[in-house]
Design a protein around this motif. Structure first.
Motif, PDB file in Angstrom:
ATOM      1  N   LEU A  42       0.821  -1.208   0.000  1.00  0.00           N
ATOM      2  CA  LEU A  42       0.000   0.000   0.000  1.00  0.00           C
ATOM      3  C   LEU A  42       0.859   1.264   0.000  1.00  0.00           C
ATOM      4  N   SER A  43       0.328   2.281  -0.668  1.00  0.00           N
ATOM      5  CA  SER A  43       0.977   3.589  -0.755  1.00  0.00           C
ATOM      6  C   SER A  43      -0.076   4.557  -1.259  1.00  0.00           C
ATOM      7  N   GLY A  44       0.361   5.705  -1.781  1.00  0.00           N
ATOM      8  CA  GLY A  44      -0.593   6.652  -2.326  1.00  0.00           C
ATOM      9  C   GLY A  44      -1.397   6.106  -3.491  1.00  0.00           C
ATOM     10  N   VAL A  45      -0.925   5.011  -4.103  1.00  0.00           N
ATOM     11  CA  VAL A  45      -1.676   4.382  -5.200  1.00  0.00           C
ATOM     12  C   VAL A  45      -3.071   3.972  -4.731  1.00  0.00           C
ATOM     13  N   PHE A  46      -3.217   3.719  -3.440  1.00  0.00           N
ATOM     14  CA  PHE A  46      -4.523   3.355  -2.869  1.00  0.00           C
ATOM     15  C   PHE A  46      -5.606   4.341  -3.279  1.00  0.00           C
ATOM     16  N   TRP A  47      -5.238   5.623  -3.436  1.00  0.00           N
ATOM     17  CA  TRP A  47      -6.229   6.680  -3.652  1.00  0.00           C
ATOM     18  C   TRP A  47      -6.573   6.898  -5.124  1.00  0.00           C
ATOM     19  N   GLN A  48      -5.975   6.173  -6.050  1.00  0.00           N
ATOM     20  CA  GLN A  48      -6.169   6.492  -7.467  1.00  0.00           C
ATOM     21  C   GLN A  48      -7.625   6.392  -7.920  1.00  0.00           C
ATOM     22  N   ARG A  49      -8.337   5.387  -7.454  1.00  0.00           N
ATOM     23  CA  ARG A  49      -9.748   5.252  -7.843  1.00  0.00           C
ATOM     24  C   ARG A  49     -10.578   6.408  -7.280  1.00  0.00           C
ATOM     25  N   PHE A  50     -10.310   6.779  -6.037  1.00  0.00           N
ATOM     26  CA  PHE A  50     -11.005   7.919  -5.427  1.00  0.00           C
ATOM     27  C   PHE A  50     -10.704   9.207  -6.200  1.00  0.00           C
ATOM     28  N   ILE A  51      -9.430   9.433  -6.513  1.00  0.00           N
ATOM     29  CA  ILE A  51      -9.047  10.669  -7.196  1.00  0.00           C
ATOM     30  C   ILE A  51      -9.724  10.766  -8.563  1.00  0.00           C
ATOM     31  N   SER A  52      -9.752   9.660  -9.299  1.00  0.00           N
ATOM     32  CA  SER A  52     -10.377   9.650 -10.615  1.00  0.00           C
ATOM     33  C   SER A  52     -11.861   9.997 -10.520  1.00  0.00           C
ATOM     34  N   ALA A  53     -12.561   9.370  -9.572  1.00  0.00           N
ATOM     35  CA  ALA A  53     -13.987   9.642  -9.400  1.00  0.00           C
ATOM     36  C   ALA A  53     -14.226  11.067  -8.905  1.00  0.00           C
ATOM     37  N   TRP A  54     -13.361  11.526  -8.017  1.00  0.00           N
ATOM     38  CA  TRP A  54     -13.487  12.889  -7.481  1.00  0.00           C
ATOM     39  C   TRP A  54     -13.374  13.920  -8.606  1.00  0.00           C
ATOM     40  N   GLN A  55     -12.385  13.756  -9.458  1.00  0.00           N
ATOM     41  CA  GLN A  55     -12.159  14.747 -10.503  1.00  0.00           C
ATOM     42  C   GLN A  55     -13.253  14.746 -11.564  1.00  0.00           C
ATOM     43  N   GLN A  56     -13.960  13.654 -11.677  1.00  0.00           N
ATOM     44  CA  GLN A  56     -15.096  13.614 -12.600  1.00  0.00           C
ATOM     45  C   GLN A  56     -16.275  14.427 -12.068  1.00  0.00           C
ATOM     46  N   ILE A  63      -5.550  18.345  -5.140  1.00  0.00           N
ATOM     47  CA  ILE A  63      -5.332  17.159  -4.311  1.00  0.00           C
ATOM     48  C   ILE A  63      -3.828  16.909  -4.196  1.00  0.00           C
ATOM     49  N   TYR A  64      -3.385  16.701  -2.961  1.00  0.00           N
ATOM     50  CA  TYR A  64      -2.012  16.301  -2.686  1.00  0.00           C
ATOM     51  C   TYR A  64      -2.042  14.866  -2.165  1.00  0.00           C
ATOM     52  N   ASN A  65      -1.290  13.993  -2.811  1.00  0.00           N
ATOM     53  CA  ASN A  65      -1.313  12.573  -2.476  1.00  0.00           C
ATOM     54  C   ASN A  65       0.119  12.086  -2.221  1.00  0.00           C
ATOM     55  N   PRO A  66       0.617  12.242  -0.986  1.00  0.00           N
ATOM     56  CA  PRO A  66       2.002  11.853  -0.699  1.00  0.00           C
ATOM     57  C   PRO A  66       2.153  10.364  -0.385  1.00  0.00           C
ATOM     58  N   ASP A  67       3.327   9.840  -0.690  1.00  0.00           N
ATOM     59  CA  ASP A  67       3.734   8.525  -0.198  1.00  0.00           C
ATOM     60  C   ASP A  67       4.456   8.730   1.127  1.00  0.00           C
ATOM     61  N   LEU A  68       3.983   8.088   2.175  1.00  0.00           N
ATOM     62  CA  LEU A  68       4.666   8.183   3.455  1.00  0.00           C
ATOM     63  C   LEU A  68       6.028   7.501   3.369  1.00  0.00           C
ATOM     64  N   LEU A  69       6.945   7.952   4.208  1.00  0.00           N
ATOM     65  CA  LEU A  69       8.275   7.361   4.249  1.00  0.00           C
ATOM     66  C   LEU A  69       8.145   5.847   4.458  1.00  0.00           C
ATOM     67  N   GLY A  70       8.895   5.093   3.675  1.00  0.00           N
ATOM     68  CA  GLY A  70       8.820   3.644   3.775  1.00  0.00           C
ATOM     69  C   GLY A  70       7.817   3.014   2.836  1.00  0.00           C
ATOM     70  N   CYS A  71       7.133   3.852   2.028  1.00  0.00           N
ATOM     71  CA  CYS A  71       6.049   3.351   1.182  1.00  0.00           C
ATOM     72  C   CYS A  71       6.159   3.915  -0.229  1.00  0.00           C
ATOM     73  N   GLY A  72       5.662   3.168  -1.206  1.00  0.00           N
ATOM     74  CA  GLY A  72       5.539   3.660  -2.563  1.00  0.00           C
ATOM     75  C   GLY A  72       6.859   4.089  -3.166  1.00  0.00           C
ATOM     76  N   LYS A  73       6.881   5.325  -3.669  1.00  0.00           N
ATOM     77  CA  LYS A  73       8.082   5.851  -4.317  1.00  0.00           C
ATOM     78  C   LYS A  73       8.939   6.679  -3.375  1.00  0.00           C
ATOM     79  N   SER A  74       8.537   6.779  -2.114  1.00  0.00           N
ATOM     80  CA  SER A  74       9.386   7.435  -1.128  1.00  0.00           C
ATOM     81  C   SER A  74      10.489   6.488  -0.685  1.00  0.00           C
ATOM     82  N   GLU A  75      11.528   7.068  -0.108  1.00  0.00           N
ATOM     83  CA  GLU A  75      12.650   6.257   0.373  1.00  0.00           C
ATOM     84  C   GLU A  75      12.179   5.307   1.462  1.00  0.00           C
ATOM     85  N   MET A  76      12.858   4.163   1.579  1.00  0.00           N
ATOM     86  CA  MET A  76      12.443   3.115   2.519  1.00  0.00           C
ATOM     87  C   MET A  76      13.579   2.765   3.474  1.00  0.00           C
TER      88      MET A  76
END
Length: 303
Positions: A42-56, A63-76
């Motif tokens: 899990l990472s900020g990718v979790f929100w992609q479906r929400f973001i797509s529906a929201w923008q419609q 919208i700011y969608n950060p990856d927390l440290l240790g997750c996604g594309k942030s350093e681990m």
């Protein structure tokens, strides 16, 4: 879905986020800051479906969608992560990148991170409201964990060769599908290939296990009663009508009882129960977007 992928440095760690600008030329008075859950892949990718529906439906808020440290594309980095660490990361992110009023939209057991952020006495007045998507059962949020037990779990199990092997097992597609069906989704068919694909991709880097194991070691468990009662900002609490609890302490609460307990302790709380179970922004996207949109519009009128 127009967006840009960006990076910033916090404590010499490289941190990633996605930015989705408002489609209106005029500057809006609020943005959404999303806080993703912690779990295998899990990472900020979790929100992609929400973001797509929201923008419609709603194009007035960035919208700011950060990856927390240790997750996604942030350093681990190889660390034991606490809610205070991620809250400090988001505080820096707010002050140096966002620099405008936001509504925090928080998934599940990352509510303690939002609590540490909101209750920081040095926090600038950026946070104007909160949306809690399926926060933990009230009893879980108000009973402190056991530090010695947490330390033993981390040192002897998670931060060990055994933990490495367990993570390799837990990131298998079959396990991810079984766990999601048993614990997260109301309907088995909602555990779709897209969900499993991004979990597997997110867990490919074995260093992502440190954030997950910090969560499983319960480093986030405290008695948060006073901090919850200290939230002055308007807060929307959203539960699924089939909400459940992974921990035994929360099994006795019905969704309505859980919601009532939160509303009885939030100075400025309101609540909604919508179809779904525990990952509402993904499994009940349309309904979740609708209640969040109404809440944000109310806030934008007040500030």
């Amino acid at each position: 879905m127009s967006s840009s992928s960006n990076n910033y440095s916090w404590k010499n760690f490289d941190c990633a986020y996605q930015f989705y600008p408002s489609q209106h030329q005029q500057s809006e008075n609020l943005a959404l800051l999303l806080i993703h859950p912690i779990g295998v892949g899990l990472s900020g990718v979790f929100w992609q479906r929400f973001i797509s529906a929201w923008q419609q439906q709603e194009q007035s808020y960035s919208i700011y969608n950060p990856d927390l440290l240790g997750c996604g594309k942030s350093e681990m980095p190889h660390l034991a992560y606490f809610p205070e660490d991620w809250a400090a990361q988001l505080k820096y992110f707010l002050e140096t990148v966002v620099k405008q009023p936001v509504v925090l939209v928080v998934q599940g057991a990352l509510f303690p991170v939002a609590l540490e952020l909101v209750n920081d006495p040095m926090q600038p007045n950026y946070i104007k409201g909160l949306v809690l998507s399926g926060p933990p059962a009230w009893k879980i949020m108000t009973e402190a964990g056991k530090p010695l037990q947490q330390k033993i779990l981390w040192n002897l199990l998670f931060d060990s060769p055994v933990g490495n092997l367990f993570y390799r097992y837990a990131r298998r597609r079959k396990f991810l599908q079984s766990f999601s069906t048993r614990q997260l989704f109301a309907e088995a068919e909602a555990v779709d290939p897209n969900w499993l694909d991004f979990l597997q991709a997110g867990a490919k880097n074995l260093d992502s296990r440190y954030a997950v194991f910090s969560f499983l070691a319960s480093f986030w468990r405290k008695d948060y009663t006073k901090k919850i009662q200290s939230i002055s900002q308007p807060t929307l609490v959203v539960f699924g009508n089939e909400a459940s609890s992974i921990s035994r302490e929360g099994l006795a609460e019905t969704p309505q009882q859980r919601l009532d307990l939160y509303l009885n302790n939030l100075p400025s709380g309101q609540g909604k129960i919508i179809p779904g179970r525990n990952v509402l922004p993904y499994e009940s996207t349309k309904e979740f977007v609708a209640v969040v949109k109404d809440f944000v519009r109310q806030l934008s009128i007040l500030i």
